[in-house]
Design an enzyme around this catalytic site. Structure first.
Site, PDB file in Angstrom:
ATOM      1  N   LYS A 149       0.831  -1.222   0.000  1.00 45.06           N
ATOM      2  CA  LYS A 149       0.000   0.000   0.000  1.00 45.06           C
ATOM      3  C   LYS A 149       0.856   1.258   0.000  1.00 45.06           C
ATOM      4  O   LYS A 149       2.056   1.227   0.245  1.00 45.06           O
ATOM      5  CB  LYS A 149      -0.956  -0.042   1.193  1.00 45.06           C
ATOM      6  N   ARG A 159      -3.345  -9.964   5.123  1.00 46.30           N
ATOM      7  CA  ARG A 159      -3.817 -10.070   3.731  1.00 46.30           C
ATOM      8  C   ARG A 159      -2.697  -9.535   2.848  1.00 46.30           C
ATOM      9  O   ARG A 159      -2.365  -8.354   2.917  1.00 46.30           O
ATOM     10  CB  ARG A 159      -5.093  -9.234   3.589  1.00 46.30           C
TER      11      ARG A 159
HETATM   12  N1  HH2 Z   1      -7.447  -3.668   1.078  1.00 44.14           N
HETATM   13  C1  HH2 Z   1      -7.817  -3.707  -0.218  1.00 44.14           C
HETATM   14  C2  HH2 Z   1      -8.923  -4.471  -0.626  1.00 44.14           C
HETATM   15  N2  HH2 Z   1      -9.615  -5.213   0.260  1.00 44.14           N
HETATM   16  N3  HH2 Z   1      -9.951  -5.964   2.463  1.00 44.14           N
HETATM   17  C3  HH2 Z   1      -9.597  -5.960   3.759  1.00 44.14           C
HETATM   18  N4  HH2 Z   1     -10.280  -6.690   4.653  1.00 44.14           N
HETATM   19  N5  HH2 Z   1      -8.542  -5.202   4.209  1.00 44.14           N
HETATM   20  C4  HH2 Z   1      -7.800  -4.429   3.373  1.00 44.14           C
HETATM   21  O1  HH2 Z   1      -6.860  -3.751   3.847  1.00 44.14           O
HETATM   22  C5  HH2 Z   1      -8.150  -4.425   1.985  1.00 44.14           C
HETATM   23  C6  HH2 Z   1      -9.247  -5.212   1.563  1.00 44.14           C
HETATM   24  C7  HH2 Z   1      -7.057  -2.924  -1.219  1.00 44.14           C
HETATM   25  O2  HH2 Z   1      -5.986  -3.662  -1.709  1.00 44.14           O
HETATM   26  P1  HH2 Z   1      -6.011  -4.523  -3.065  1.00 44.14           P
HETATM   27  O3  HH2 Z   1      -7.092  -5.537  -3.060  1.00 44.14           O
HETATM   28  O4  HH2 Z   1      -4.644  -5.070  -3.258  1.00 44.14           O
HETATM   29  O5  HH2 Z   1      -6.252  -3.451  -4.210  1.00 44.14           O
HETATM   30  P2  HH2 Z   1      -7.541  -2.952  -4.988  1.00 44.14           P
HETATM   31  O6  HH2 Z   1      -8.568  -2.512  -4.005  1.00 44.14           O
HETATM   32  O7  HH2 Z   1      -7.021  -1.821  -5.843  1.00 44.14           O
HETATM   33  O8  HH2 Z   1      -8.072  -4.090  -5.818  1.00 44.14           O
END
Ligand code: HH2
Length: 282
Positions: free
Chosen positions: A231, A265
């Site tokens: 992040k 995660r």
């Molecule tokens: N962060 C993201 C998405 N889902 N769910 C939980 N529970 N906690 C988090 O910190 C979290 C999440 C964002 O990261 P990512 O899925 O890698 O990216 P994007 O939202 O751009 O698909």
């Protein structure tokens, strides 16, 4: 102080939380900040999931909508088209290590269809606040787990809403309210995970404060999930772009686990598990 529960009821699975667990991220989106566009087809996403399973992932988290700051919402049909074939295929194969399948969604319709297709967990960055979301989970015949995450505002605008009295107190109060709503809807405690929502309407300093004082979130008495992988806070502190944030992400995951996180995660499952092995051995 209630002690976090040692076991998570996760659909068809019972996940012991006697050691930190690793949730592997799979985004079937064109625009996710770290892996957007890499897994545009079911085949490429499945191949990636197999790698994550071989690397030792304890949970697979499938997302069909980016929630990165500034992301545009996608329609329910688009999200279903992305997520469902993957859940169905994984369930049909009974994924070889048989780990729980989590679906990262805010939409009740996607939750319902994913649960029917065999998902074991609903990971909702909106903490089941969308109209009907809590009911879908409460009505589910399979006792799916839920991850209740704190977010201030909406992904499209959330970084403009990053103002708090005391960020840790505000986040804990919000999570307490959502836990109460879940319990009132009939969910048992063992199905609930909470997440302070790193980067969701938070500045770098808010994220650091939440991480330093994570034990205050752990003290809610529920397993805490932490998502810091790649992040922008990692980028801000290291000066690295998304592709260069592995070491910083691992350091953050270890810091979270050392402060009581039950699940991390991450994108980089193999490297994170290696780091956790060393940390646990010590
Ligand atoms: N962060 C993201 C998405 N889902 N769910 C939980 N529970 N906690 C988090 O910190 C979290 C999440 C964002 O990261 P990512 O899925 O890698 O990216 P994007 O939202 O751009 O698909």
């Amino acid at each position: 102080m209630p002690r976090p529960l040692p076991l998570l009821i996760c659909g068809r699975h019972r996940l012991s939380l006697d050691r930190p667990r690793v949730m592997g991220i799979v985004n079937i989106t064109p625009d996710s900040f770290a892996d957007g566009g890499r897994f545009a087809s079911v085949a490429s996403a499945l191949a990636h999931i197999r790698t994550l399973l071989a690397d030792g992932a304890d949970i697979i988290d499938i997302g069909g909508e980016s929630t990165r700051p500034g992301a545009e919402p996608v329609s329910e049909q688009q999200e279903l088209d992305r997520v469902l074939p993957l859940v169905e295929q994984l369930r049909a194969e009974c994924n070889e290590r048989a780990v729980p399948i989590s679906v990262d969604t805010r939409k009740p319709g996607v939750m319902r269809a994913a649960i029917a297709a065999g998902a074991d967990m609903v990971n909702d960055v909106g903490a089941l606040q969308a109209h009907g979301a809590l009911q879908v989970v409460a009505d589910s015949k399979t006792p799916v787990a839920v991850c209740l995450m704190h977010m201030r505002g909406e992904p499209a605008t959330m970084q403009q809403a990053a103002a708090y009295g005391d960020v840790v107190v505000d986040v804990a109060d919000f999570l307490r309210t959502r836990i109460a709503a879940c319990l009132a809807a009939g969910l048992v405690r063992e199905r609930i995970v909470v997440d302070p929502g790193f980067g969701f309407g938070k500045t770098v300093e808010h994220n650091l404060e939440l991480l330093r004082r994570l034990p205050e979130i752990v003290a809610l008495g529920y397993p805490v999930l932490v998502g810091l992988s790649r992040k922008s806070t990692i980028g801000a502190l290291t000066g690295r772009d998304v592709g260069g944030r592995l070491a910083g992400s691992i350091a953050a995951a270890l810091a979270a686990v050392a402060r009581g996180a039950a699940i991390v995660r991450v994108h980089d499952v193999r490297e994170t598990i290696d780091a956790l092995k060393i940390w646990r051995a010590i």
